[in-house]
Design a protein around this motif. Sequence first.
Motif, PDB file in Angstrom:
ATOM      1  N   ALA A 259       0.846  -1.136  -0.104  1.00  0.00           N
ATOM      2  CA  ALA A 259       0.113   0.031  -0.057  1.00  0.00           C
ATOM      3  C   ALA A 259       0.839   1.315  -0.023  1.00  0.00           C
ATOM      4  O   ALA A 259       0.607   2.286  -0.923  1.00  0.00           O
ATOM      5  CB  ALA A 259      -0.980   0.123   1.241  1.00  0.00           C
ATOM      6  N   ARG A 260       1.896   1.001   0.718  1.00  0.00           N
ATOM      7  CA  ARG A 260       2.753   2.352   0.695  1.00  0.00           C
ATOM      8  C   ARG A 260       3.547   2.556  -0.630  1.00  0.00           C
ATOM      9  O   ARG A 260       3.750   3.791  -0.931  1.00  0.00           O
ATOM     10  CB  ARG A 260       3.758   2.150   1.973  1.00  0.00           C
TER      11      ARG A 260
ATOM     12  N   ARG B 112       1.650   4.612  -4.147  1.00  0.00           N
ATOM     13  CA  ARG B 112       1.687   6.280  -4.734  1.00  0.00           C
ATOM     14  C   ARG B 112       2.789   6.095  -5.789  1.00  0.00           C
ATOM     15  O   ARG B 112       2.592   6.824  -7.110  1.00  0.00           O
ATOM     16  CB  ARG B 112       1.915   7.235  -3.542  1.00  0.00           C
TER      17      ARG B 112
ATOM     18  N   GLU C 147      -6.519   0.571   6.899  1.00  0.00           N
ATOM     19  CA  GLU C 147      -5.612   1.485   6.511  1.00  0.00           C
ATOM     20  C   GLU C 147      -5.234   1.330   4.940  1.00  0.00           C
ATOM     21  O   GLU C 147      -4.828   2.300   4.167  1.00  0.00           O
ATOM     22  CB  GLU C 147      -3.816   1.108   7.215  1.00  0.00           C
TER      23      GLU C 147
ATOM     24  N   ARG D 277      -7.619   2.977   3.118  1.00  0.00           N
ATOM     25  CA  ARG D 277      -7.515   4.519   3.261  1.00  0.00           C
ATOM     26  C   ARG D 277      -6.484   4.640   1.923  1.00  0.00           C
ATOM     27  O   ARG D 277      -6.794   5.514   1.040  1.00  0.00           O
ATOM     28  CB  ARG D 277      -6.863   4.797   4.278  1.00  0.00           C
ATOM     29  N   TYR D 278      -5.218   4.079   1.910  1.00  0.00           N
ATOM     30  CA  TYR D 278      -4.081   4.300   0.965  1.00  0.00           C
ATOM     31  C   TYR D 278      -5.042   4.116  -0.360  1.00  0.00           C
ATOM     32  O   TYR D 278      -4.885   4.891  -1.371  1.00  0.00           O
ATOM     33  CB  TYR D 278      -3.217   3.342   0.983  1.00  0.00           C
ATOM     34  N   THR D 279      -5.871   3.013  -0.589  1.00  0.00           N
ATOM     35  CA  THR D 279      -6.475   2.733  -1.848  1.00  0.00           C
ATOM     36  C   THR D 279      -7.619   3.816  -2.355  1.00  0.00           C
ATOM     37  O   THR D 279      -7.462   4.216  -3.405  1.00  0.00           O
ATOM     38  CB  THR D 279      -7.244   1.327  -1.790  1.00  0.00           C
TER      39      THR D 279
ATOM     40  N   LEU E 265      -5.852   7.050  -3.498  1.00  0.00           N
ATOM     41  CA  LEU E 265      -5.249   7.072  -4.767  1.00  0.00           C
ATOM     42  C   LEU E 265      -6.254   6.847  -5.753  1.00  0.00           C
ATOM     43  O   LEU E 265      -5.911   6.934  -6.746  1.00  0.00           O
ATOM     44  CB  LEU E 265      -4.166   5.876  -4.604  1.00  0.00           C
TER      45      LEU E 265
ATOM     46  N   PHE F 106      -2.362  13.424  -1.368  1.00  0.00           N
ATOM     47  CA  PHE F 106      -1.260  12.335  -1.173  1.00  0.00           C
ATOM     48  C   PHE F 106      -0.174  12.502  -0.202  1.00  0.00           C
ATOM     49  O   PHE F 106       0.449  11.444   0.123  1.00  0.00           O
ATOM     50  CB  PHE F 106      -0.603  12.100  -2.662  1.00  0.00           C
TER      51      PHE F 106
ATOM     52  N   LEU G 121      -0.770  10.479   2.630  1.00  0.00           N
ATOM     53  CA  LEU G 121      -0.681   8.826   2.666  1.00  0.00           C
ATOM     54  C   LEU G 121       0.009   8.549   3.970  1.00  0.00           C
ATOM     55  O   LEU G 121      -0.482   7.228   4.394  1.00  0.00           O
ATOM     56  CB  LEU G 121      -0.259   8.484   1.398  1.00  0.00           C
ATOM     57  N   ASP G 122       1.370   8.841   3.807  1.00  0.00           N
ATOM     58  CA  ASP G 122       2.367   8.310   4.971  1.00  0.00           C
ATOM     59  C   ASP G 122       2.461   9.100   6.166  1.00  0.00           C
ATOM     60  O   ASP G 122       3.054   8.493   7.204  1.00  0.00           O
ATOM     61  CB  ASP G 122       3.490   8.181   4.397  1.00  0.00           C
TER      62      ASP G 122
ATOM     63  N   SER H 272      -2.361   8.420   9.380  1.00  0.00           N
ATOM     64  CA  SER H 272      -2.952   7.055   9.464  1.00  0.00           C
ATOM     65  C   SER H 272      -4.653   7.327  10.060  1.00  0.00           C
ATOM     66  O   SER H 272      -4.799   8.007  10.630  1.00  0.00           O
ATOM     67  CB  SER H 272      -2.280   6.195  10.316  1.00  0.00           C
TER      68      SER H 272
END
Length: 604
Positions: free
Chosen positions: A478-479, A482, A537, A540-542, A545, A570, A573-574, A577
């Motif tokens: 997931a990380r 991007r 999580e 969330r990333y998905t 993006l 974006f 993203l990191d 959380s």
Amino acid sequence: MKIRAVALLAGANTVGAFSPSTSAAFASGVDTASPSVSSFSSASSISPRPASGLFSSTGSSRASVNNAASSSALHADITGTPATSFDDGKCPFEVTTPIYYVNDKPHIGHAYTSVACDVIARFMRLSGREVFFLSGTDEHGQKVEDTAAKRGVPPQEFVDDLSVSFRELLDLMDISNDKFIRTTEDDHKKAVQHLWNTLVEKEYIYLGNYEGWYSVRDECYYTESELVDGKAPTGAEVEWVVKEPSYFFKLSAFEDKLLELYESQPDFIAPKSRRNEVISFVKGGLKDLSVSRTSFKWGIPVPGDDDHIMYVWIDALTNYISALGYPNTETGSNFDKYWPASLHVVGKDILRFHTVYWPAFLMAAGLPVPKRIFAHGWWTKDGEKISKSLGNVIDPVELVEKYGVDQTRFFLMSEVSFGSDGDYSDSAMIRKVNANLSNELGNLCQRVITLVFKNCGKAVPSEVEPFTDDDEALLSKARALREKAGKEVANQAIHKYADAMIAMVGDANKYIDVMEPWVLKKTDPERMATVLYVLMEVLRYTAILYQPLMPSSANKILDQLSVPDNERTFDHLDTSSIKHGAPIKKAVGVFPRIEMPVEELVEA
């Protein structure tokens, strides 16, 4: 004041226009004359730029290069997008659709181009970049004049009505363009006339006569050899233009310069197959281009010679800079900020207009050329060419009404390789939407939110255990998403961006099936909470993006994950959380399953 034709130049290189489907060399029988350039009045207010470096993607002078460098330094703190040979990934980004010709209501091709540009624009904005996304309508030409006359309405009234339908399409498809330009706007007309005067001052326009075949429908000239059964290669009717006075642009003077451009900037034209096509055409020899007509009146008058109307392509192409306020090119202007354009997206039928005419006009005027021109393919339906006569025209409004906005956007961007031709069928739409959205993404979201709502006190798990190797493996994917998605979007491989998103959801579904949190709730509640948090999580990333591709649906998912509105870019993203203990609501379906008609099930 008119230019006086003073001498016949035997063997002069002249051309009317490129055919949409084949090269359209200018027909024989052309009289040309040397220009009396000093007789032209000019509204030009910018100084001629140096001839060297005319086609530099970062500018046509040292000042332009310095501005680009300063811009890069200014935006150094932006994460941006992965750099490419044609884009540094940080500077302001102009992306454009072609301006759509208002001869009929919008079709799937207009929707396709618009959605592609919107995906790219949204991705750039979410990456922290300043974006200028341009679309609009091309409203001049003989075809418009003739059609308006047949309907008994003035041309302006005719284009006013049709232009609205294109604006409505953009709204319907959730297109986030920053400006909608119309070529009938006064500012655009002034910009085109300024460009014309600049070309005259630099002695790239002269007066002659044109005689040959012309297609009103295609707004193109054709040679005798190009006609097929007495018609244009596109099937359009052609008419013989009898020795009509015309101004010509010295396109032949730019053959070597264009080839040098293609050689020095191999990514200027994409995909590569289209680049090879253009290079082959230019190597075949360029002829001067007829850039005015006298047989109709619906267009922009040639400065100082109202008998002539500018050819529709010199009018239409200038929209890309008139929308930025050209001829104002001063430091701090929109032109200074966004030009040269980062990306023109066009259909393959108008590639040569954009990769030969347009850069030649700009070089002649001493202006930078765009950084990249990408030509996408065409759609067929059920394996057949789309045409009114076959009654198989695909109406994007009907697609949205039947399947939904984001479902239609997703299908158009993920079904075929961007740049290639694609085939549309209702069964393909239904299968893809049901498989990738309803069954995979929608079902995953609903299962995770429902499990958290029922088993974690209607809130994000407040405590989680240390992550296992399986947890870290999924989170690592997931990380990395991007960067992976960014590389594809930066190169206009939108289908690969969609594939990466689909694969991420597939990995998350495998994870939940292996971990079985519905079993863990009885055997190991702490582990269940951790698994569900990991899945939230990943979602969330998905969802963050997925916003460029499916803005409304992605934000519905983020709402259910309790992700704050200000944490959806974006850069978050990191750094942002899922908040432990944040309350959540009962799951709501995002992608309802589409029922396939019985006859389609039988065929399948």
